[in-house]
Design a protein around this motif. Structure first.
Motif, PDB file in Angstrom:
ATOM      1  N   LEU A  95      -5.678 -14.735  -7.288  1.00 26.28           N
ATOM      2  CA  LEU A  95      -5.129 -15.741  -6.383  1.00 26.28           C
ATOM      3  C   LEU A  95      -4.418 -16.835  -7.168  1.00 26.28           C
ATOM      4  N   SER A  96      -3.535 -17.531  -6.492  1.00 23.32           N
ATOM      5  CA  SER A  96      -2.789 -18.616  -7.132  1.00 23.32           C
ATOM      6  C   SER A  96      -3.697 -19.800  -7.423  1.00 23.32           C
ATOM      7  N   ALA A  97      -3.206 -20.676  -8.279  1.00 23.43           N
ATOM      8  CA  ALA A  97      -3.932 -21.915  -8.560  1.00 23.43           C
ATOM      9  C   ALA A  97      -4.158 -22.699  -7.268  1.00 23.43           C
ATOM     10  N   LEU A  98      -3.133 -22.773  -6.428  1.00 22.12           N
ATOM     11  CA  LEU A  98      -3.238 -23.503  -5.166  1.00 22.12           C
ATOM     12  C   LEU A  98      -4.344 -22.946  -4.289  1.00 22.12           C
ATOM     13  N   ARG A  99      -4.398 -21.635  -4.141  1.00 21.26           N
ATOM     14  CA  ARG A  99      -5.400 -21.041  -3.260  1.00 21.26           C
ATOM     15  C   ARG A  99      -6.807 -21.177  -3.846  1.00 21.26           C
ATOM     16  N   ASN A 100      -6.922 -21.153  -5.142  1.00 18.96           N
ATOM     17  CA  ASN A 100      -8.224 -21.413  -5.744  1.00 18.96           C
ATOM     18  C   ASN A 100      -8.681 -22.840  -5.484  1.00 18.96           C
ATOM     19  N   VAL A 101      -7.775 -23.768  -5.505  1.00 19.10           N
ATOM     20  CA  VAL A 101      -8.129 -25.154  -5.179  1.00 19.10           C
ATOM     21  C   VAL A 101      -8.569 -25.263  -3.723  1.00 19.10           C
ATOM     22  N   LEU A 102      -7.849 -24.605  -2.825  1.00 13.85           N
ATOM     23  CA  LEU A 102      -8.203 -24.627  -1.404  1.00 13.85           C
ATOM     24  C   LEU A 102      -9.614 -24.092  -1.164  1.00 13.85           C
ATOM     25  N   MET A 103     -10.074 -23.203  -2.035  1.00 12.07           N
ATOM     26  CA  MET A 103     -11.411 -22.631  -1.863  1.00 12.07           C
ATOM     27  C   MET A 103     -12.514 -23.669  -2.025  1.00 12.07           C
ATOM     28  N   GLY A 104     -12.189 -24.823  -2.560  1.00 13.62           N
ATOM     29  CA  GLY A 104     -13.191 -25.871  -2.677  1.00 13.62           C
ATOM     30  C   GLY A 104     -13.751 -26.344  -1.345  1.00 13.62           C
ATOM     31  N   ARG A 105     -13.006 -26.125  -0.270  1.00 16.37           N
ATOM     32  CA  ARG A 105     -13.459 -26.589   1.052  1.00 16.37           C
ATOM     33  C   ARG A 105     -13.750 -25.442   2.022  1.00 16.37           C
ATOM     34  N   LEU A 106     -13.871 -24.224   1.533  1.00 15.95           N
ATOM     35  CA  LEU A 106     -14.061 -23.099   2.437  1.00 15.95           C
ATOM     36  C   LEU A 106     -15.331 -23.226   3.265  1.00 15.95           C
ATOM     37  N   ASP A 107     -16.396 -23.783   2.684  1.00 14.54           N
ATOM     38  CA  ASP A 107     -17.632 -23.849   3.468  1.00 14.54           C
ATOM     39  C   ASP A 107     -17.616 -24.962   4.508  1.00 14.54           C
ATOM     40  N   ARG A 139      -2.998 -34.130  -9.938  1.00 12.24           N
ATOM     41  CA  ARG A 139      -3.897 -35.038 -10.659  1.00 12.24           C
ATOM     42  C   ARG A 139      -4.343 -34.445 -11.989  1.00 12.24           C
ATOM     43  N   VAL A 140      -4.350 -33.130 -12.098  1.00 12.33           N
ATOM     44  CA  VAL A 140      -4.727 -32.492 -13.367  1.00 12.33           C
ATOM     45  C   VAL A 140      -3.504 -31.951 -14.103  1.00 12.33           C
ATOM     46  N   GLY A 141      -2.304 -32.320 -13.632  1.00 18.17           N
ATOM     47  CA  GLY A 141      -1.084 -31.961 -14.332  1.00 18.17           C
ATOM     48  C   GLY A 141      -0.642 -30.531 -14.179  1.00 18.17           C
ATOM     49  N   LEU A 142      -0.927 -29.912 -13.028  1.00 19.56           N
ATOM     50  CA  LEU A 142      -0.620 -28.491 -12.865  1.00 19.56           C
ATOM     51  C   LEU A 142       0.294 -28.199 -11.678  1.00 19.56           C
ATOM     52  N   THR A 143       1.057 -29.157 -11.233  1.00 20.31           N
ATOM     53  CA  THR A 143       1.963 -28.904 -10.112  1.00 20.31           C
ATOM     54  C   THR A 143       2.889 -27.704 -10.362  1.00 20.31           C
ATOM     55  N   PRO A 144       3.477 -27.556 -11.555  1.00 23.33           N
ATOM     56  CA  PRO A 144       4.380 -26.410 -11.765  1.00 23.33           C
ATOM     57  C   PRO A 144       3.703 -25.050 -11.673  1.00 23.33           C
ATOM     58  N   GLU A 145       2.372 -25.030 -11.824  1.00 23.83           N
ATOM     59  CA  GLU A 145       1.646 -23.762 -11.816  1.00 23.83           C
ATOM     60  C   GLU A 145       0.996 -23.465 -10.468  1.00 23.83           C
ATOM     61  N   ALA A 146       1.317 -24.221  -9.450  1.00 25.10           N
ATOM     62  CA  ALA A 146       0.597 -24.138  -8.181  1.00 25.10           C
ATOM     63  C   ALA A 146       0.597 -22.731  -7.588  1.00 25.10           C
ATOM     64  N   ASP A 147       1.721 -22.041  -7.643  1.00 24.86           N
ATOM     65  CA  ASP A 147       1.832 -20.733  -7.005  1.00 24.86           C
ATOM     66  C   ASP A 147       1.699 -19.581  -8.001  1.00 24.86           C
ATOM     67  N   ARG A 148       1.230 -19.882  -9.180  1.00 24.53           N
ATOM     68  CA  ARG A 148       1.043 -18.857 -10.209  1.00 24.53           C
ATOM     69  C   ARG A 148      -0.387 -18.333 -10.156  1.00 24.53           C
ATOM     70  N   ALA A 149      -0.554 -17.026 -10.302  1.00 27.55           N
ATOM     71  CA  ALA A 149      -1.899 -16.439 -10.294  1.00 27.55           C
ATOM     72  C   ALA A 149      -2.704 -16.974 -11.472  1.00 27.55           C
ATOM     73  N   VAL A 150      -3.960 -17.239 -11.236  1.00 26.27           N
ATOM     74  CA  VAL A 150      -4.822 -17.797 -12.267  1.00 26.27           C
ATOM     75  C   VAL A 150      -4.914 -16.876 -13.477  1.00 26.27           C
ATOM     76  N   GLU A 151      -4.847 -15.567 -13.252  1.00 24.75           N
ATOM     77  CA  GLU A 151      -4.962 -14.629 -14.374  1.00 24.75           C
ATOM     78  C   GLU A 151      -3.833 -14.784 -15.388  1.00 24.75           C
ATOM     79  N   GLY A 152      -2.756 -15.452 -15.005  1.00 19.86           N
ATOM     80  CA  GLY A 152      -1.655 -15.689 -15.920  1.00 19.86           C
ATOM     81  C   GLY A 152      -1.694 -17.042 -16.602  1.00 19.86           C
ATOM     82  N   LEU A 153      -2.740 -17.810 -16.350  1.00 19.24           N
ATOM     83  CA  LEU A 153      -2.859 -19.147 -16.930  1.00 19.24           C
ATOM     84  C   LEU A 153      -3.639 -19.102 -18.236  1.00 19.24           C
TER      85      LEU A 153
END
Length: 235
Positions: free
Chosen positions: A88-100, A128-142
């Motif tokens: 999943l992208s960085a953005l979607r991983n961040v969104l998972m913080g509120r899934l529950d 806030r953590v300096g990752l706006t350019p990576e928002a839609d990039r899959a985490v496996e590529g980070l």
């Protein structure tokens, strides 16, 4: 500071003293790692756990996580392995913080096509953590450091009474680590972090706990952390 009693216990103090675990040895697979631990954490404290690998920091954090959840506290967690979904992208991983916070259908829709306000909130936390350019990039590529920052952004997106982090800054350079520690300090009222960098611990924490070979070597205000105690811990 911990009371003088030596009976096995882990305690966390929230508003009033709350007993969470009493008489428990902590470990994995039936092998105790920590015994006779007695710990109070008051609202507003920032606790740094110091010690070599295998000293019991992760075991203690896991116990505190279970105990805090059992008391109904909202906890943001940054595990050592980040626990991100690599595809999943960085953005979607961040969104998972509120899934529950929501039901299954809302969560599925959010992960497939986030609503504009949800996307904007997650993007703000990535910024806030300096990752706006990576928002839609899959985490496996980070890189490892970028993945660690995604995990921190997810924790910030979740928010809560308490953040628990197991070496949450270990993969970033010292300059970034200082900035991220300051970010954590501003985002959460109370924090307990296992840290490997003593300088970061000094700058971040109000209190430091040193663990060595499954025991507390010291538990004291950060101002009292001197060279002799550091040598005793790591020497």
């Amino acid at each position: 500071m911990p009371p003088s009693s030596r009976s096995p216990a882990i305690w966390i103090c929230w508003s009033n003293l709350l007993q969470l675990l009493d008489g428990a040895d902590l470990g994995y697979g039936g092998a105790p790692v920590l015994s006779g631990v007695r710990l109070h954490v008051a609202p507003g404290e920032r606790v740094a756990l110091l010690g070599r690998s295998g000293s019991g920091k992760s075991t203690l954090l896991a116990a505190l996580h279970r105990a805090a959840l059992a008391r109904g506290l909202r906890v943001a967690l940054v595990p050592q392995d980040t626990a991100l979904v690599p595809q999943l992208s960085a953005l979607r991983n961040v969104l998972m913080g509120r899934l529950d916070d929501h039901g299954a259908w809302r969560n599925l829709r959010t992960l497939i096509r986030p609503a504009a306000p949800d996307r904007a909130a997650a993007l703000a936390d990535l910024a806030r953590v300096g990752l706006t350019p990576e928002a839609d990039r899959a985490v496996e590529g980070l890189s490892g450091g970028q993945a660690q920052r995604v995990a921190l952004a997810r924790a910030i997106h979740r928010g809560g009474d308490l953040i628990l982090g197991d070496e949450p800054l270990s993969a970033v350079d010292p300059r970034q680590a200082e900035a991220l520690a300051a970010l954590i300090r501003g985002a959460f009222p109370t924090a307990i972090l296992a840290l490997h960098d003593v300088a970061i611990a000094r700058a971040f924490a109000t209190r430091v706990i040193g663990l060595r070979q499954g025991a507390f070597l010291f538990d004291l205000p950060v101002a009292e952390l001197d060279a002799a105690r550091i040598e005793a811990l790591y020497g």
